[in-house]
Scaffold this motif. Structure first.
Motif, PDB file in Angstrom:
ATOM      1  N   UNK A  81      52.119  83.202  51.410  1.00 49.26           N
ATOM      2  CA  UNK A  81      51.748  82.076  50.544  1.00 49.26           C
ATOM      3  C   UNK A  81      50.336  81.583  50.817  1.00 49.26           C
ATOM      4  N   UNK A  82      49.735  82.060  51.897  1.00 45.23           N
ATOM      5  CA  UNK A  82      48.363  81.661  52.217  1.00 45.23           C
ATOM      6  C   UNK A  82      47.317  82.603  51.624  1.00 45.23           C
ATOM      7  N   UNK A  83      47.760  83.600  50.898  1.00 48.77           N
ATOM      8  CA  UNK A  83      46.812  84.540  50.289  1.00 48.77           C
ATOM      9  C   UNK A  83      45.886  83.832  49.314  1.00 48.77           C
ATOM     10  N   UNK A  84      46.374  82.772  48.673  1.00 42.41           N
ATOM     11  CA  UNK A  84      45.569  82.024  47.711  1.00 42.41           C
ATOM     12  C   UNK A  84      45.022  80.733  48.271  1.00 42.41           C
ATOM     13  N   UNK A  85      44.857  80.662  49.579  1.00 40.62           N
ATOM     14  CA  UNK A  85      44.470  79.411  50.228  1.00 40.62           C
ATOM     15  C   UNK A  85      43.133  78.876  49.710  1.00 40.62           C
ATOM     16  N   UNK A  86      42.135  79.725  49.636  1.00 40.46           N
ATOM     17  CA  UNK A  86      40.817  79.273  49.164  1.00 40.46           C
ATOM     18  C   UNK A  86      40.915  78.831  47.706  1.00 40.46           C
ATOM     19  N   UNK A  87      41.649  79.577  46.907  1.00 40.37           N
ATOM     20  CA  UNK A  87      41.843  79.197  45.503  1.00 40.37           C
ATOM     21  C   UNK A  87      42.531  77.836  45.405  1.00 40.37           C
ATOM     22  N   UNK A  88      43.504  77.582  46.277  1.00 42.01           N
ATOM     23  CA  UNK A  88      44.200  76.291  46.257  1.00 42.01           C
ATOM     24  C   UNK A  88      43.241  75.148  46.586  1.00 42.01           C
ATOM     25  N   UNK A  89      42.339  75.371  47.540  1.00 41.93           N
ATOM     26  CA  UNK A  89      41.333  74.368  47.861  1.00 41.93           C
ATOM     27  C   UNK A  89      40.406  74.117  46.674  1.00 41.93           C
ATOM     28  N   UNK A  90      40.041  75.193  46.008  1.00 41.94           N
ATOM     29  CA  UNK A  90      39.173  75.082  44.837  1.00 41.94           C
ATOM     30  C   UNK A  90      39.852  74.265  43.738  1.00 41.94           C
ATOM     31  N   UNK A  91      41.102  74.582  43.459  1.00 43.66           N
ATOM     32  CA  UNK A  91      41.836  73.865  42.416  1.00 43.66           C
ATOM     33  C   UNK A  91      41.953  72.379  42.753  1.00 43.66           C
ATOM     34  N   UNK A  92      42.229  72.090  44.008  1.00 46.18           N
ATOM     35  CA  UNK A  92      42.326  70.704  44.444  1.00 46.18           C
ATOM     36  C   UNK A  92      40.984  69.993  44.278  1.00 46.18           C
ATOM     37  N   UNK A  93      39.925  70.656  44.705  1.00 46.24           N
ATOM     38  CA  UNK A  93      38.596  70.052  44.621  1.00 46.24           C
ATOM     39  C   UNK A  93      38.196  69.785  43.173  1.00 46.24           C
ATOM     40  N   UNK A  94      38.409  70.751  42.311  1.00 46.52           N
ATOM     41  CA  UNK A  94      38.028  70.586  40.903  1.00 46.52           C
ATOM     42  C   UNK A  94      38.806  69.431  40.277  1.00 46.52           C
ATOM     43  N   UNK A  95      40.108  69.377  40.507  1.00 47.24           N
ATOM     44  CA  UNK A  95      40.937  68.317  39.918  1.00 47.24           C
ATOM     45  C   UNK A  95      40.505  66.941  40.415  1.00 47.24           C
ATOM     46  N   UNK A  96      40.308  66.807  41.730  1.00 41.18           N
ATOM     47  CA  UNK A  96      39.919  65.520  42.296  1.00 41.18           C
ATOM     48  C   UNK A  96      38.507  65.122  41.867  1.00 41.18           C
ATOM     49  N   UNK A  97      37.602  66.088  41.829  1.00 39.26           N
ATOM     50  CA  UNK A  97      36.225  65.784  41.454  1.00 39.26           C
ATOM     51  C   UNK A  97      36.131  65.379  39.990  1.00 39.26           C
ATOM     52  N   UNK A  98      36.924  65.992  39.144  1.00 39.65           N
ATOM     53  CA  UNK A  98      36.933  65.589  37.735  1.00 39.65           C
ATOM     54  C   UNK A  98      37.423  64.150  37.583  1.00 39.65           C
TER      55      UNK A  98
END
Length: 205
Positions: free
Chosen positions: A121-138
């Motif tokens: 489940x950690x294979x997409x770890x960087x992608x998960x951080x990106x998604x979180x950052x984009x959502x919060x920054x928006x």
């Protein structure tokens, strides 16, 4: 930090060595058990499968960084009432240096996440951080616009691409085994580069 028995410590040590060498998919549970010098029954007394062993090695550090990142994102909203939104990029850079030191305090765990996690489940770890950052920054940008503290606009696709490039670049420190000192200097330069780009697209007041 959980308390481990000597047997468990040895399983974790051998498991980490196997995962770092071969990656999660190609790591052999039978090989881990054999090298540790235990029976499979002894292993299963601690971990039901290879996945749970991998997660035992990475989850505390990886999940901890995710929680720290969420808290850092929330801290940006505190700048708005004090009319300090223009300090947002400096705040991001300060947090980034904290994050990189946390990563290096837990280097082997993040090496496993970045380079060896395919199939977990950690294979997409960087992608998960990106998604979180984009959502919060928006959300943050929308709040800034509401208060008249933001000029310019960036579309979601471009926002996602820039953020993905940024996080991938940050974790290159781990992928390329930089020393902590090299990594800290590298992320400072990286932040300066990306902050200049964001300033060209979005001007904070």
């Amino acid at each position: 930090m959980p308390e481990y028995t000597n047997t468990q410590k040895k399983i974790l040590e051998i498991g980490k060595k196997e995962f770092l060498k071969k990656g999660f998919k190609d790591a052999s549970l039978r090989g881990i058990v054999k090298e540790a010098g235990f029976t499979q029954g002894a292993f299963y007394g601690y971990y039901p499968d290879k996945v749970s062993l991998f997660e035992a090695l990475v989850s505390e550090a990886a999940d901890g960084l995710m929680e720290q990142f969420k808290a850092a994102q929330d801290a940006h909203f505190d700048l708005i009432p004090g009319d300090k939104a223009a300090q947002s990029r400096n705040l991001s850079t300060e947090y980034l240096e904290c994050f990189i030191n946390y990563i290096y305090d837990n280097f082997d765990a993040f090496k496993l996440v970045v380079c060896c996690a395919d199939g977990t489940r950690y294979a997409g770890y960087i992608h998960d951080l990106v998604e979180l950052d984009v959502a919060q920054t928006e959300r943050y940008h929308a709040e800034l616009e509401k208060h008249g503290k933001l000029e310019g606009h960036v579309g979601r696709k471009l926002h996602h691409m820039i953020t993905s490039a940024y996080f991938t670049a940050v974790f290159e420190t781990v992928a390329h085994d930089m020393s902590r000192e090299e990594a800290v200097e590298y992320v400072r330069e990286l932040a300066s580069f990306f902050n200049s780009g964001w300033e060209g697209l979005l001007r904070l007041k």
